[in-house]
Design a protein around this motif. Sequence first.
Motif, short mmCIF file in Angstrom:
data_model
loop_
_atom_site.label_atom_id
_atom_site.label_comp_id
_atom_site.label_asym_id
_atom_site.label_seq_id
_atom_site.Cartn_x
_atom_site.Cartn_y
_atom_site.Cartn_z
N VAL A 78 -9.88 0.21 17.28
CA VAL A 78 -9.14 -0.66 16.42
C VAL A 78 -9.39 0.09 15.28
O VAL A 78 -8.38 0.20 14.13
N LEU A 79 -10.37 0.85 14.75
CA LEU A 79 -10.75 1.53 13.36
C LEU A 79 -9.62 2.60 13.40
O LEU A 79 -9.20 3.05 12.39
N THR A 80 -9.52 3.37 14.61
CA THR A 80 -8.57 4.23 14.78
C THR A 80 -7.13 3.88 14.30
O THR A 80 -6.45 4.68 13.52
N TRP A 81 -6.70 2.74 14.80
CA TRP A 81 -5.38 2.30 14.55
C TRP A 81 -5.37 1.95 13.21
O TRP A 81 -4.20 2.34 12.35
N THR A 82 -6.35 1.33 12.60
CA THR A 82 -6.13 1.23 10.80
C THR A 82 -6.17 2.28 10.09
O THR A 82 -5.25 2.19 9.16
N ILE A 83 -7.03 3.33 10.56
CA ILE A 83 -6.80 4.69 9.77
C ILE A 83 -5.16 5.08 9.92
O ILE A 83 -5.05 5.55 8.63
N LEU A 84 -5.01 5.38 11.13
CA LEU A 84 -3.68 5.99 11.16
C LEU A 84 -2.49 5.05 10.43
O LEU A 84 -1.73 5.88 9.88
N LEU A 85 -2.58 3.71 10.58
CA LEU A 85 -1.72 2.89 9.76
C LEU A 85 -1.83 3.30 8.14
O LEU A 85 -0.68 3.38 7.63
N PHE A 86 -2.81 3.27 7.85
CA PHE A 86 -3.31 3.70 6.61
C PHE A 86 -2.59 4.93 5.88
O PHE A 86 -1.83 5.13 5.05
N ALA A 87 -2.97 5.96 6.70
CA ALA A 87 -2.77 7.43 6.29
C ALA A 87 -1.12 7.56 6.35
O ALA A 87 -0.46 8.14 5.29
N VAL A 88 -0.36 7.02 7.43
CA VAL A 88 1.32 7.44 7.38
C VAL A 88 1.74 6.56 6.30
O VAL A 88 2.38 7.28 5.64
N PHE A 89 1.66 5.28 6.08
CA PHE A 89 1.99 4.59 4.75
C PHE A 89 1.57 4.92 3.28
O PHE A 89 2.34 4.85 2.57
N THR A 90 0.13 5.33 3.49
CA THR A 90 -0.08 5.72 2.20
C THR A 90 0.63 7.06 1.81
O THR A 90 1.23 7.53 0.76
N GLY A 91 0.84 8.15 2.85
CA GLY A 91 1.70 9.29 2.71
C GLY A 91 3.13 9.13 2.50
O GLY A 91 3.84 9.66 1.52
N LEU A 92 3.73 8.09 2.93
CA LEU A 92 5.05 7.48 2.59
C LEU A 92 5.35 6.73 1.18
O LEU A 92 6.18 7.12 0.45
N CYS A 93 4.09 6.38 0.77
CA CYS A 93 4.27 6.00 -0.89
C CYS A 93 4.65 7.22 -1.69
O CYS A 93 5.34 6.90 -2.81
N ALA A 94 4.15 8.53 -1.18
CA ALA A 94 4.59 9.42 -2.25
C ALA A 94 5.92 9.94 -2.16
O ALA A 94 6.16 10.60 -3.05
N LEU A 95 6.60 9.42 -1.11
CA LEU A 95 8.10 9.66 -1.10
C LEU A 95 8.84 8.65 -1.66
O LEU A 95 10.22 8.67 -1.38
N ALA A 96 8.23 7.51 -2.20
CA ALA A 96 8.98 6.50 -2.49
C ALA A 96 10.09 6.73 -3.54
O ALA A 96 9.79 7.42 -4.73
N GLN A 97 11.49 5.88 -3.53
CA GLN A 97 12.33 6.08 -4.33
C GLN A 97 12.58 4.90 -5.31
O GLN A 97 13.37 5.02 -6.25
N GLY A 98 12.15 3.89 -4.96
CA GLY A 98 12.46 2.83 -5.64
C GLY A 98 11.08 1.70 -5.68
O GLY A 98 10.20 1.72 -4.80
N TYR A 99 11.51 0.65 -6.33
CA TYR A 99 10.23 -0.75 -6.00
C TYR A 99 10.21 -1.01 -4.69
O TYR A 99 9.00 -1.18 -4.05
N TRP A 100 11.37 -1.47 -3.92
CA TRP A 100 11.18 -2.00 -2.65
C TRP A 100 10.43 -1.43 -1.63
O TRP A 100 9.93 -1.70 -0.73
N ASP A 101 10.96 -0.09 -1.56
CA ASP A 101 10.46 0.80 -0.30
C ASP A 101 8.76 1.00 -0.81
O ASP A 101 7.77 0.97 0.06
#
Length: 409
Positions: A78-101
């Motif tokens: 489960v810790l592996t799941w949490t890490i992958l979830l965090f890593a993917v969506f933290t990376g997506l934050c760098a690509l955000a185009q606006g407030y809602w995404d």
Amino acid sequence: MNNQVTKEGWKALLGSVVGYAMDGFDLLILGFMLSAISADLALTPTQSGSLVTWTLIGAVFGGIVFGALSDKYGRIRVLTWTILLFAVFTGLCALAQGYWDLLVYRTIAGIGLGGEFGIGMALAAEAWPAKHRARASSYVALGWQLGVLAAALLTPFLLPIIGWRGMFVVGIFPAFVAWFLRSRLHEPEVFMRRQVEKLSQSSSQSSSKLYSFKLLVKDKATAKVSLGVVVLTSVQNFGYYGIMIWMPNFLSNQLGLSLTKSGLWTAFTICGMMFGIWLFGQLADRIGRKPSFLIFQSGAVVSILVYSQLSDANYMLFAGAILGMFVNGMMGGYGALMSEAYPTEARATAQNVLFNIGRAVGGFGPVIVGTLVSIYSFQAAIAFLAGIYLLDILATIFLVPELKGKTLE
């Protein structure tokens, strides 16, 4: 009884420390980046603040869900799941185009972060012998402060160079380190033994999705302990956020200290907190959990009251370290206390649920302290904070058992 820390125990501890450091690092760099994000994406102050709020909401939700899942399916998985979830969506934050995404990415990244505290605490406690269990828990708690310290040192240097998008990319690296360490870990022996017992019992009750939650209040004695832990963690978070959010503001506005000196106070105080967490773990393994809590709670009352009477900036600087030691040092004991108070099939659930209830209550600290400051004075607000630690003392005496040396169920 074997009191030696095994190689697997050290690896489990390192993986837990790095994971919790990732939490502290991520939340603090977000605080540093809010101005840059707001300017780039044209966010209002409300929208900017909500990025932090929803990260914390996601963390509370993730903590509760992933804690229960780890009690059912295993700490490492489960810790592996949490890490992958965090890593993917933290990376997506760098690509955000606006407030809602960006808000969606931050919330889901927060869900990934949420499981770190409780599962890491349970993993370290199960992998270390009873004689050193409080030390292990205190080392995991130190992970948060190390992450905060790293963010405070790196962000002012890197942010002007790589921008807020680059900082989100940097935030992925601790996740990869944690994932790498955990990919080489095995489930603790006590967890695997309990899994075998559950299979042989084939109980429909133990397979229930809510079973681990029910174990937190399974009888009067357990419910009493759960209430005690909620009081302790609520006071802990209330005092921590109440003091850390408002003290730099007080030093700057009322005593006329510069931002640099206010920052120096924060650094001294964080160092005091780190020493306090380490010291608590040492004491709790030597003299017991309850005496250690009572010493630190009494120290918090006295140090807060003394601090409220100071006005000299130099005295306040050094006294801040002592204040931090007592106010936050108790973080070094919650992991061991909850690990010993609950069985293996509810251990991570207890850590995450009870601590996150405390975090939710403690979140009102800055609001209430701010209200008291505006209506009365800073001295009145800090005297109120001292008063809540008296509640902490009563909860420890009447609700919390002494569990030093207990064999984990």
